[in-house]
Write a protein that holds these residues in place. Structure first.
Motif, PDB file in Angstrom:
ATOM      1  N   VAL A   1       0.846  -1.192   0.000  1.00  0.00           N
ATOM      2  CA  VAL A   1       0.000   0.000   0.000  1.00  0.00           C
ATOM      3  C   VAL A   1       0.878   1.238   0.000  1.00  0.00           C
ATOM      4  CG1 VAL A   1      -1.747   1.324   1.242  1.00  0.00           C
ATOM      5  CG2 VAL A   1      -1.848  -1.179   1.235  1.00  0.00           C
ATOM      6  N   LEU A   2       0.621   2.136  -0.946  1.00  0.00           N
ATOM      7  CA  LEU A   2       1.283   3.436  -0.980  1.00  0.00           C
ATOM      8  C   LEU A   2       0.269   4.479  -0.504  1.00  0.00           C
ATOM      9  CD1 LEU A   2       3.079   3.274  -4.454  1.00  0.00           C
ATOM     10  CD2 LEU A   2       3.737   2.230  -2.297  1.00  0.00           C
ATOM     11  N   ASN A   3       0.698   5.350   0.397  1.00  0.00           N
ATOM     12  CA  ASN A   3      -0.225   6.299   1.015  1.00  0.00           C
ATOM     13  C   ASN A   3       0.247   7.724   0.775  1.00  0.00           C
ATOM     14  OD1 ASN A   3      -2.060   7.687   2.594  1.00  0.00           O
ATOM     15  ND2 ASN A   3      -1.307   6.900   4.542  1.00  0.00           N
ATOM     16  N   GLU A   4      -0.493   8.448  -0.076  1.00  0.00           N
ATOM     17  CA  GLU A   4      -0.231   9.871  -0.285  1.00  0.00           C
ATOM     18  C   GLU A   4      -1.568  10.627  -0.215  1.00  0.00           C
ATOM     19  OE1 GLU A   4       2.465  12.816  -3.109  1.00  0.00           O
ATOM     20  OE2 GLU A   4       1.514  11.068  -4.003  1.00  0.00           O
ATOM     21  N   THR A   5      -2.278  10.379   0.857  1.00  0.00           N
ATOM     22  CA  THR A   5      -3.594  10.984   1.010  1.00  0.00           C
ATOM     23  C   THR A   5      -3.552  12.323   1.741  1.00  0.00           C
ATOM     24  OG1 THR A   5      -3.901   9.576   2.958  1.00  0.00           O
ATOM     25  CG2 THR A   5      -4.892   8.837   0.894  1.00  0.00           C
ATOM     26  N   THR A   6      -2.370  12.776   2.107  1.00  0.00           N
ATOM     27  CA  THR A   6      -2.152  14.097   2.705  1.00  0.00           C
ATOM     28  C   THR A   6      -2.973  14.264   3.978  1.00  0.00           C
ATOM     29  OG1 THR A   6      -1.857  14.846   0.417  1.00  0.00           O
ATOM     30  CG2 THR A   6      -1.768  16.519   2.107  1.00  0.00           C
ATOM     31  N   THR A   7      -4.034  15.054   3.971  1.00  0.00           N
ATOM     32  CA  THR A   7      -4.762  15.309   5.210  1.00  0.00           C
ATOM     33  C   THR A   7      -5.538  14.090   5.699  1.00  0.00           C
ATOM     34  OG1 THR A   7      -6.567  16.268   3.900  1.00  0.00           O
ATOM     35  CG2 THR A   7      -4.972  17.792   4.866  1.00  0.00           C
ATOM     36  N   ASN A   8      -5.700  13.080   4.863  1.00  0.00           N
ATOM     37  CA  ASN A   8      -6.334  11.839   5.308  1.00  0.00           C
ATOM     38  C   ASN A   8      -5.313  10.742   5.631  1.00  0.00           C
ATOM     39  OD1 ASN A   8      -9.200  12.334   5.259  1.00  0.00           O
ATOM     40  ND2 ASN A   8      -9.012  12.542   3.041  1.00  0.00           N
ATOM     41  N   LYS A   9      -4.044  11.109   5.644  1.00  0.00           N
ATOM     42  CA  LYS A   9      -3.007  10.100   5.883  1.00  0.00           C
ATOM     43  C   LYS A   9      -3.169   9.446   7.244  1.00  0.00           C
ATOM     44  CE  LYS A   9       0.981  10.779   4.088  1.00  0.00           C
ATOM     45  NZ  LYS A   9       2.336  11.280   3.746  1.00  0.00           N
TER      46      LYS A   9
END
Length: 581
Positions: A415-423
């Motif tokens: 899983v790559l996570n770049e959701t910014t404010t939802n990180k």
């Protein structure tokens, strides 16, 4: 073999371009992620000749329509393998188009070797001489200065030097703690120069991890024995040698009875289902600790200005360079700074605890774990209650979306996570355990994940790659170019866009600083995307599976169809319209 240690390709001598390509391969570089230009013609010709003779002698070229995607792909590949890959870009303009991804590689300690040509400097019949007026426009005074503050090494190859030595030096310093980008330049004339060189002839220094000395290990073990609630704060410990690093931290935590909090993690540092994992809020965890160990955490608590524990609670900082010279300001107050590899040091302390009085047996179920187990259970209970409320209300929230994705994750998923404010929401709702199953950029340059997914898939072709991105991150990632690259090079992944139709970081920051201001009263209009973007549309440049999801009922089928497409070899993009608080 000819006089220069390579198969004959028909040329009387090898050129510097040929040596650079073969040297990269000899030192373990498998891919060149390239956005090519007129400065690369000697390299393209050398590559074509070499493929005719022995294609395995040079790296495989991956054409990338945008430079930022090329660098992100190399970053993603290195994240899985630990080995630097090469990125080729075009003179100063291509270097500048690397943009924020250089920042990410720098802050995220990603080893990568960047090559950019320089404008030719001669006229006439000289091989590689100027042949276009654009080459005057591309000539600048100091091209290296564009990126040098982000790089571990920069250099210009100039004959009669040995090009193999330049490649070796660049790769060596990219791979030495603290890891990061290297940047090499050369003119076309230099690349066309015949050279007498043996690719791979230099020995790269292996600056492996070194733990603290015995006296420091004894001191740390004594501090842990005296603590009732020790805590480890880490961000990057699991990013390098993930399996070994995770095992070391788990063993230390279990023997010491230490809680573990992941502060802005770039990798899976500790199993998130473990009783001693206490979440992602370092300040909240520190309030319950009587000893804090910072282990590879550049920004260990937020906000940074105020010490988060009492003066009688010691803060120990383990880092290969605890002075943090790469940060102009670093004002976190600690009591003991140890210049050593954090993972190696924690392993040595665990050995000392296990061999002496006061150590806890690995896997112990005793009272030593109670404070942190209680905190772990409390978080899970709150999460379950909150999710139940959102599901019953039919709210397609970031938490509900992440929970649905968690149901699809298995032992083969990255899983790559770049959701910014939802990180943080993503972190709280993904119960990952396997080393290497999670990656996230440490820097603030948006647009990393679309390109990084290609690099991760190339490095781990048997794994399923799922990229979680915010709408802003996805747009910054040049989705048309990134989707084409993935399809063209057989590296499909599932991209899930958390589309809240806004730059939420801009909105929340404005509300935080000017809660009663005019911008807040107007709803911070500059933070909104109106009309709402159809972010699945960019993937139509190839035969990708796409869908727009706007309800909980349609979420699970769309996720399943996306994964089915990826298993068939097609990229998939889901534009999920989340309800943001």
């Amino acid at each position: 073999m000819d006089d220069h240690g390579a198969e004959s390709t028909g040329e009387s001598e090898s050129t510097a371009a040929d040596v650079i390509l073969r040297s990269l391969r000899e030192y373990g570089v498998e891919y060149v992620f390239g956005n090519f230009g007129t400065d690369h013609t000697p390299l393209l010709e050398a590559a074509a000749r070499r493929r005719e003779a022995n294609p395995d002698a040079i790296p495989e070229f991956v054409t990338c329509p945008h430079e930022s995607g090329a660098l992100s792909a190399a970053d993603g590949y290195a994240a899985v393998t630990g080995r630097p890959q090469a990125v080729f870009v075009h003179v100063d303009v291509g270097t500048q188009n690397l943009g924020a991804m250089v920042h990410n590689a720098h802050r995220g300690d990603a080893p990568v070797f960047i090559f950019a040509g320089l404008a030719p400097i001669t006229h006439g019949e000289e091989p590689g001489a100027r042949s276009s007026g654009i080459q005057y426009i591309q000539d600048v005074y100091d091209q290296e200065a564009i990126v040098e503050q982000y790089c571990r090494w920069t250099g210009e190859y100039r004959p009669p030097a040995d090009p193999d030595e330049f490649v070796a030096r660049g790769l060596e310093l990219a791979s030495t703690p603290r890891r990061g980008p290297s940047y090499l330049t050369a003119t076309r004339e230099a690349l066309e120069t015949p050279v007498d060189s043996t690719p791979g002839s230099h020995s790269l220094t292996d600056a492996g991890p070194v733990g603290a000395d015995a006296a420091t290990v004894d001191r740390l073990a004594s501090m842990v024995r005296e603590a009732d609630a020790p805590l480890v704060v880490t961000s990057k410990l699991g990013a390098n040698r993930p399996e070994e690093s995770l095992d070391r931290l788990r063993r230390f935590a279990e023997i010491a009875g230490a809680g573990v909090v992941e502060q802005r993690p770039t990798a899976l540092n500790f199993p998130r289902t473990h009783d001693l994992h206490v979440g992602f809020d370092s300040r909240a965890a520190m309030a319950k600790a009587d000893l804090v160990v910072l282990a590879d955490a550049d920004v260990p608590w937020e906000p940074p200005s105020e010490r988060p524990v009492d003066d009688n609670v010691s803060i120990v900082h383990l880092d290969v360079d605890p002075a943090k010279p790469q940060y102009p300001l670093w004002d976190f107050e600690t009591d003991l700074a140890v210049r050593a590899d954090p993972g190696t040091t924690l392993a040595a302390v665990a050995d000392r605890l296990e061999s002496g009085a006061g150590g806890r047996e690995p896997g112990s179920d005793g009272d030593e774990w109670a404070p942190w187990r209680d905190e772990h259970d409390r978080r899970l209970t709150e999460r379950s209650e909150s999710l139940a409320e959102q599901y019953s209300g039919g709210i397609l929230s970031p938490a509900v979306l992440t929970d649905a994705i968690d149901d699809l994750v298995d032992e083969s998923t990255v899983v790559l996570n770049e959701t910014t404010t939802n990180k943080r929401t993503v972190l709280e709702h993904l119960d990952l355990e396997r080393p290497g199953s999670y990656r996230s950029p440490y820097g603030s340059g948006l647009g990393w994940a679309p390109g990084a997914a290609t690099g991760v898939k190339l490095a781990a072709p048997d794994h399923t790659v799922i990229s979680l991105v915010g709408d802003g991150s996805y747009v910054f990632g040049n989705p048309t170019a990134s989707t084409w690259t993935a399809a063209a090079h057989d590296a499909p992944s599932l991209t899930v866009v958390y589309n809240n139709s806004r730059w939420n970081a801009v909105r929340t920051s404005t509300l935080d600083q000017h809660s009663d201001g005019s911008a807040a009263a107007a709803g911070v209009p500059e933070s909104r995307f109106e009309p709402t973007l159809d972010l699945s549309h960019a993937a139509h440049v190839v035969d990708a599976q796409t869908a727009v999801v706007d309800s909980i009922d349609s979420l699970e089928p769309a996720l399943r169809e996306g994964l089915d497409a990826v298993e068939r070899g097609d990229p998939a993009v889901l534009d999920v319209r989340v309800e943001q608080e």
